[in-house]
Structure formats: structure tokens, C-alpha cells
Design an enzyme around this catalytic site. Structure first.
Site, PDB file in Angstrom:
ATOM      1  N   LYS A 222       0.814  -1.224   0.000  1.00 56.01           N
ATOM      2  CA  LYS A 222       0.000   0.000   0.000  1.00 56.01           C
ATOM      3  C   LYS A 222       0.846   1.272   0.000  1.00 56.01           C
ATOM      4  O   LYS A 222       0.455   2.267  -0.620  1.00 56.01           O
ATOM      5  CB  LYS A 222      -1.007   0.009   1.144  1.00 56.01           C
ATOM      6  N   THR A 223       2.000   1.281   0.668  1.00 53.29           N
ATOM      7  CA  THR A 223       2.851   2.467   0.651  1.00 53.29           C
ATOM      8  C   THR A 223       3.372   2.729  -0.755  1.00 53.29           C
ATOM      9  O   THR A 223       3.348   3.864  -1.244  1.00 53.29           O
ATOM     10  CB  THR A 223       4.020   2.300   1.634  1.00 53.29           C
TER      11      THR A 223
ATOM     12  N   GLU B  23      -2.744   6.401   2.473  1.00 52.92           N
ATOM     13  CA  GLU B  23      -2.548   5.000   2.820  1.00 52.92           C
ATOM     14  C   GLU B  23      -3.425   4.723   4.027  1.00 52.92           C
ATOM     15  O   GLU B  23      -3.265   5.351   5.076  1.00 52.92           O
ATOM     16  CB  GLU B  23      -1.080   4.721   3.140  1.00 52.92           C
TER      17      GLU B  23
END
Length: 474
Positions: free
Chosen positions: A126-127, A170
Site C-alpha cells: 500500500k505504501t 494510505e
């Protein structure tokens, strides 16, 4: 650990905010955003860091160490993470004063303020995916506001204010706070069960992702390949679901992935195919890119410009980040702290190391995860690394568990010669230098403070080189 109480009221107006744990990648980004809003910011962390010094330069009042005296009289809101203890003196005093005490997710909710929101969630990636979306949007002429969980390499920050309506974040599933946000477009990179200390069961974990997706106002972008994502997709009632991945029926399909160097691949949508290459390695990044492109398509951008914009992504800090080369040995760091992430990081390293070997320095993260997954960690490390140097567990918010140490992981290796358990960091650095040779990659793995061993490793490599030269001269 303090579990977030999302029922607590979020103040309408904030004039002075104090951040407990201000040095973390997520918290420092939030603090930066609050400063940009003209809010007085103070905060503390247990150790000095570059993030603290940068915030101080921007006008924040920062403290090393937690103490009640850090909480100024004019503070009206205290922001905390779940990683602090209930006995934290600043937290205790804030409660006694009757201040607004909110979790970092609520502080982010306050910042979002009703903007059109893209929320990126998932156990892994996700980052990176958030970074891809943000940098691509900027390349396409859009100026989003964003808060990421890590520093975006080409921007040098983890957060920033933009002039457009769009907000990209995020979103954290570890404690359920991703359910707080009023998401317009939800991106789910994968759903690999983790954080079961919070969720209890895998079914509860899957149900949370299904709720997160179904509540998205506009669209859900979800992996077509990940087994957990497929289970979540089966629970979706959303009218607008876009899939991405290698599956033949994926809405945005990635294919022809080549990993011998910077990863190259093909993206296909509605019968149109575009070839692409990223400056970062790893098949997993081709998949991440497909998810980012799917989000850009959902936002109204055409395929070719979207792919070209994503190609410009240069990575995020602590994701296969090169820290130095000594004696021909390259030393990298990666945030990977789950078996799936470790496998992806090492597979990416394998694709570019050539004839060199991979030496992993693994720091298990949290006692609960180590106890739950030590066999899986041993399996992927033994499969993907040529040798592993095992450190002890970084407990983070958790109390030690008897018998749960790095040795638990190392003892699970099928071949003990592939691993060396060394709890002392200097001994670990010296041992690494003694086995590394020209062309090898050393990669530290973990989301704790394992990266702090890197200067010791580089120094040990240099010392080993000097010792060898002296021996040769004799």
C-alpha cells in the site's frame, strides 16, 4: 498498546496540537500537514531522528523523550498512535486536563475534511501503491493532497498539501481505522491475513475489507490474483468493481513481466495494450503499477498517459533502498515484515543481483506475529536468501513472550547452515562482513529499527577489507 476509540469526538477547530510519537513516518507526515494548515505543533518521540529535526526546522516544538512537561498549556488537541502505553505521561496528563485526545486516524480524518478521497489498503504494497498514484497524478497535472506511510523518494516527504480536491491516503487496516474514512475510491492491493491480534479471526479480517470496499462512494479497485482479495470480492455488493492483476479476466491486466533488472511488463485495458518499465525491480511492483493505473483510469485518465505517469515512480524510502557499497558488497534496507513481503523483497533483489548472493539480516517484528508465523518466515528466508543473519524480535508495542525470539525462527530452518542467530548487533555486523564477498547484496528486513545496523555493517565490511589487505601485504 492503546486501541483507538473511534467513537470519541473529533474537534471542529484545532489551534495547537501535540503529537505523541511525532517521529514516526506516518505521524511526522501528519504533523507536517498540520503545520501547513497554520496550526501550532509540538510533539515528542523516544529517540532523536531526521524527522524530528526536519519538523523543528519547519517550526514545530519537538522533544526527545516522553515527559508531562512536554505538554504546553496552550495545547487543545493531543494526537497519539496505538503504539504508546496507557501510562505515557503526556497521554495521562492530556486526559486529566480534559483535552481532545484523538488517534492519528482521527487526526487524518480532520485533515481530509470531506474531500474526494482515494484510500489505499492492503496487507502489502500500500505504501508503494500510494506513492505511485501520487507521483503519477502530479505528472498528469493534478495536485492532490496526500498522506503516505513512507517517504516518497522523488518528493522527499511522506505527505503534502495540494490545490486540487483530490486527497490520497494510505489507509491502515491493522487496527480497523481504515473504516473511519469516507472513501470515494478504494484500492485493495491484497488481503493477506495479518494483525490477528486485533481482528481475532481471518473471517473478521476479510469482513472488514469487504465493509471498507462496499462503503466506497464511487468504485472499488481490487486484486484479481490474491486469494484473500478473491474471498473479499465474493462478499462485495458494490456496483462498480475494477479488478487488476495477471488473471485473464482482470479489468486491468498485467502480463509479460520481465524481472531481470528494472521490471518491465504490459498493461492491457479494453483491448488496448501499453508496454511499461519501472526504475524499481520486482514482479510485485508490476502488480502494484497495475493497481495504480486502474485507479487513474477510474479517475478519468486515459491508459497511455496513466501508464507513462506511473513509469516515473522512483520508489519509497525503506523499500529496497541502497544505503552503501563497501568492498563490492551492496547494502540495502527494506521494510518487509511479513513472510509475503519478505519473499517479494528478496525475489526483487534476486532479479538484479546477478551472480552475487543474497544475505538477509532479518529482525522479526512483534512477538505475536513472530509466534504466529515463524515457520513461514523461516521457509521464505531459506528459499530466497543464500544466508540469513537472524536478530532478535523488535517488540514495538508488545510485551515479550517467553520463548519467542529470533532463535524461534532460525530453529525452524530445514538446513541450519543457512542461518545464523546473532542477537548482538555488533557481532551480527561482524559476522555478515566475514561471510559477504564481492558482488553480494546484504539486505536488512523489518519495520522496526533494523536499518540502524547498516552503518555497523558497512564499517565491518570496510574493516574486514583492511584486515584482508594487511594480511595480503604480510
Amino acid at each position: 498498546m492503546i486501541r483507538p476509540d473511534l467513537s470519541l469526538p473529533i474537534p471542529d477547530d484545532i489551534t495547537a496540537a501535540h503529537f505523541i510519537g511525532i517521529g514516526g513516518s506516518g505521524m511526522s507526515g501528519l504533523a507536517r500537514m498540520y503545520l501547513e494548515r497554520g496550526i501550532r505543533v509540538s510533539g515528542s518521540d523516544r529517540a532523536d531522528s531526521t524527522a524530528l529535526r526536519e519538523l523543528a526546522e519547519l517550526g514545530a516544538t519537538v522533544y526527545v523523550g516522553h515527559d508531562a512537561s512536554n505538554l504546553a498549556d496552550d495545547v487543545d488537541t493531543v494526537v497519539h498512535t496505538g503504539a504508546i502505553w496507557p501510562e505515557n505521561p503526556e497521554f495521562v496528563l492530556a486526559k486529566e486536563r480534559g483535552l481532545h485526545v484523538i488517534h492519528r486516524s482521527q487526526a487524518l480524518y480532520w485533515l481530509i475534511g470531506g474531500r474526494r478521497l482515494v484510500s489505499v489498503a492492503g496487507a502489502h504494497g500500500k505504501t508503494t501503491s500510494t506513492g505511485m498514484i501520487v507521483t503519477a497524478l502530479r505528472d498528469l497535472g493534478v495536485q492532490p493532497t496526500f498522506v503516505n506511510g513512507g517517504v516518497i523518494a522523488q518528493l522527499g516527504v511522506s505527505s503534502g498539501s495540494g490545490s486540487d480536491e483530490l486527497f490520497v491516503i494510505e489507509a491502515d487496516e491493522s487496527d480497523g481505522t481504515f473504516l473511519l474514512y469516507d472513501t470515494s475510491i478504494a484500492l485493495i492491493t491484497n488481503v493477506d491475513p495479518d494483525h490477528l491480534d486485533h481482528w481475532g479471526t481471518r473471517d473478521a479480517f476479510y469482513a472488514a475489507f469487504a465493509r471498507f470496499a462496499n462503503e466506497a462512494r464511487e468504485a472499488v479497485v481490487i486484486s484479481s490474483d490474491d486469494a484473500g482479495a478473491q474471498l473479499v470480492a465474493a462478499q462485495l455488493s458494490h456496483p462498480h468493481v475494477i479488478t487488476f492483476g495477471e488473471a485473464a479476466d482482470a479489468t486491468v491486466r498485467v502480463s509479460d513481466i520481465v524481472t531481470d533488472g528494472p521490471v518491465s511488463f504490459r498493461i492491457t485495458h479494453d483491448g488496448v495494450a501499453v508496454d511499461a518499465q519501472l526504475p524499481v525491480p520486482g514482479a510485485h511492483n508490476a502488480i502494484n503499477a497495475a493497481g495504480a493505473v486502474a485507479v487513474l483510469l477510474t479517475l478519468g485518465h486515459a491508459l497511455e498517459p496513466a501508464v507513462r505517469a506511473v513509469e516515473g515512480f522512483a520508489g519509497t524510502v525503506r523499500r529496497f533502498e541502497l544505503h552503501g557499497v563497501e568492498r563490492g558488497v551492496s547494502v540495502f534496507d527494506d521494510y518487509a515484515h511479513h513472510p509475503t513481503e519478505v519473499a517479494a523483497a528478496l525475489a526483487a533483489a534476486r532479479s538484479v543481483v546477478g551472480d552475487g548472493r543474497l544475505i538477509a539480516i532479518q529482525q522479526p517484528h512483534t512477538y505475536s506475529r513472530t509466534q504466529e508465523m515463524y515457520r513461514e518466515f523461516a521457509e521464505v528466508l531459506e528459499r530466497y536468501a543464500d544466508h540469513t543473519v537472524m536478530l532478535d524480535v523488535y517488540g514495538a508495542r508488545e510485551d515479550p513472550v517467553p520463548g519467542v525470539t529470533g532463535e524461534l525462527v532460525s530453529a525452524a530452518f530445514a538446513d541450519p547452515s543457512h542461518v545464523h542467530y546473532v542477537p548482538d548487533w555488533q557481532e551480527a555486523a561482524d559476522y555478515t562482513a566475514s561471510v559477504a564477498r564481492d558482488g553480494d547484496y546484504v539486505i536488512t528486513l523489518g519495520c522496526g529499527n533494523v536499518y540502524l545496523i547498516i552503518p555497523q555493517v558497512l564499517e565491518a565490511l570496510a574493516h574486514e577489507d583492511s584486515a584482508r589487505q594487511t594480511s595480503t601485504a604480510k
